[in-house]
Design an enzyme around this catalytic site. Structure first.
Site, mmCIF file in Angstrom:
data_model
loop_
_atom_site.group_PDB
_atom_site.id
_atom_site.type_symbol
_atom_site.label_atom_id
_atom_site.label_comp_id
_atom_site.label_asym_id
_atom_site.label_seq_id
_atom_site.Cartn_x
_atom_site.Cartn_y
_atom_site.Cartn_z
ATOM 1 N N ASP A 51 -4.278 -8.736 -6.494
ATOM 2 C CA ASP A 51 -4.124 -7.672 -7.497
ATOM 3 C C ASP A 51 -2.744 -7.005 -7.551
ATOM 4 O OD1 ASP A 51 -6.802 -8.276 -7.765
ATOM 5 O OD2 ASP A 51 -7.557 -6.251 -7.374
ATOM 6 N N ASP A 86 -7.502 -8.197 -11.184
ATOM 7 C CA ASP A 86 -8.565 -7.297 -11.612
ATOM 8 C C ASP A 86 -8.572 -7.328 -13.144
ATOM 9 O OD1 ASP A 86 -10.435 -5.578 -10.244
ATOM 10 O OD2 ASP A 86 -9.365 -3.814 -10.993
ATOM 11 N N HIS A 143 -10.959 -6.088 -16.166
ATOM 12 C CA HIS A 143 -12.155 -5.406 -16.655
ATOM 13 C C HIS A 143 -12.228 -5.354 -18.182
ATOM 14 C CE1 HIS A 143 -12.907 -4.008 -12.619
ATOM 15 N NE2 HIS A 143 -11.802 -3.294 -12.564
ATOM 16 N N HIS A 153 -8.560 1.108 -15.853
ATOM 17 C CA HIS A 153 -7.434 0.314 -15.325
ATOM 18 C C HIS A 153 -7.687 -1.171 -15.556
ATOM 19 C CE1 HIS A 153 -10.438 0.173 -12.111
ATOM 20 N NE2 HIS A 153 -9.891 -0.992 -11.774
ATOM 21 N N LYS A 203 -11.504 -11.076 -11.791
ATOM 22 C CA LYS A 203 -12.721 -10.456 -11.259
ATOM 23 C C LYS A 203 -12.938 -9.098 -11.901
ATOM 24 C CE LYS A 203 -10.077 -8.679 -7.377
ATOM 25 N NZ LYS A 203 -10.225 -7.247 -7.720
ATOM 26 N N CYS A 244 -9.630 -3.786 -2.511
ATOM 27 C CA CYS A 244 -9.745 -5.226 -2.805
ATOM 28 C C CYS A 244 -9.271 -6.117 -1.662
ATOM 29 C CB CYS A 244 -9.045 -5.539 -4.112
ATOM 30 S SG CYS A 244 -9.930 -4.783 -5.507
HETATM 31 C C1 VGL Z 1 -8.994 -2.055 -6.872
HETATM 32 C C2 VGL Z 1 -10.117 -0.103 -7.296
HETATM 33 C C3 VGL Z 1 -10.598 -0.617 -8.482
HETATM 34 C C4 VGL Z 1 -8.091 -2.820 -5.956
HETATM 35 C C5 VGL Z 1 -9.476 -2.579 -8.049
HETATM 36 O O1 VGL Z 1 -7.415 -3.766 -6.416
HETATM 37 O O2 VGL Z 1 -8.046 -2.470 -4.750
HETATM 38 N N1 VGL Z 1 -9.335 -0.832 -6.491
HETATM 39 N N2 VGL Z 1 -10.270 -1.854 -8.842
HETATM 40 ZN ZN ZN Z 2 -10.847 -2.480 -10.767
#
Ligand code: VGL
Ligand code: ZN
Length: 200
Positions: free
Chosen positions: A12, A50, A52, A84, A109, A154
C-alpha cells in the site's frame, strides 16, 4: 540476490497513505527510495493496493460516524477511516516515486463494499482469500519479506496471516511507517513477535 523461494511484498505505498493524503501516515513517502532499492534483490515482487469502492463500509462517512471511531461489523470490530483509496482516484494511485516495474503481481484489496481488507492474504473476516497464498505457493515461495504502509494495519495483518499460513516472515521496520492509533503500533509489534515474525 535473495533465493527464488523468498518473495518481497510491498504494501500500500499509495498517495492517500503519504503526506497530504486522505489517510496520511507520517513519513509514508520517506520509505519509497529504500523500497525501490530493495526490490532489485528479489526475483518475486508483489505489490498491494488498497482499492475501495465509493461508500465503502470501512469509511466513517458511510455511517455518519467520526473518523477513527470503531464499529461492530458481522466479522468483528472495524476501525472507521476517512474516505481513502477510492478506485481510480489519484489517492489510490501508487506514490509516483515507487518503481512498479519489477512487480510480478498487484493484489488489489478492500473491493468488497461490506468487508474491509487489511491483509494481502485475506479480507478482515480472516477467511475470504485474495489468492496471494496460491500465487506464492505456485511459485515455490516459502519465505516473505514485507515492507510498506501502514505497519500497524495492512503490514501487520499481512505478516500475521503469512505466518499463520506457514511462511517464514520478516518485516523490515525501517521500510514501514505506522498510523499508531491508541497504541496500535506496540500492539501490532507484540502480536507479530508472538506469531514468530522477525522484526528487523
Ligand atoms: C490501511 C487503514 C485502512 C493500511 C488501509 O494500508 O494500513 N489502513 N486501509
Ligand atoms: Zn483501506
Amino acid at each position: 540476490m535473495k533465493p527464488a523461494h523468498h518473495a518481497l511484498i510491498v504494501v500500500d505505498i499509495q498517495n492517500d497513505f503519504c503526506p497530504d493524503g486522505a489517510l496520511a501516515v507520517a513519513g509514508g513517502d520517506s520509505i519509497v527510495s529504500g523500497v525501490n532499492a530493495l526490490m532489485g534483490k528479489f526475483a518475486t515482487v508483489v505489490l498491494t493496493q488498497d482499492w475501495h469502492p465509493a461508500g465503502h463500509s470501512s469509511f466513517a462517512s458511510t455511517h455518519g460516524a467520526a473518523p477513527f471511531s470503531e464499529m461492530r461489523m458481522s466479522y468483528g470490530p472495524q476501525t472507521l477511516w476517512p474516505d481513502h483509496c477510492i478506485q481510480g482516484s489519484t489517492g489510490a494511485a501508487f506514490h509516483k516515486g515507487l518503481n512498479t516495474d519489477p512487480a510480478a503481481l498487484v493484489i488489489r484489496k478492500g473491493m468488497n463494499p461490506a468487508v474491509d481488507s487489511y491483509s494481502a492474504f485475506f479480507e478482515n473476516d480472516r477467511k475470504t482469500a485474495t489468492g496471494l497464498e496460491g500465487y506464492l505457493r505456485g511459485r515455490g515461495v516459502t519465505e516473505v519479506t514485507i515492507v510498506g504502509l501502514a505497519t500497524d494495519f495492512c503490514v501487520a495483518y499481512s505478516a500475521l496471516d503469512a505466518a499463520r499460513l506457514g511462511f517464514k516472515v520478516t518485516v523490515l521496520m525501517d521500510l514501514c511507517r505506522a498510523i499508531d492509533l491508541g497504541g496500535s503500533l506496540d500492539a501490532a509489534k507484540a502480536q507479530m513477535v508472538a506469531a514468530g515474525v522477525a522484526l528487523d
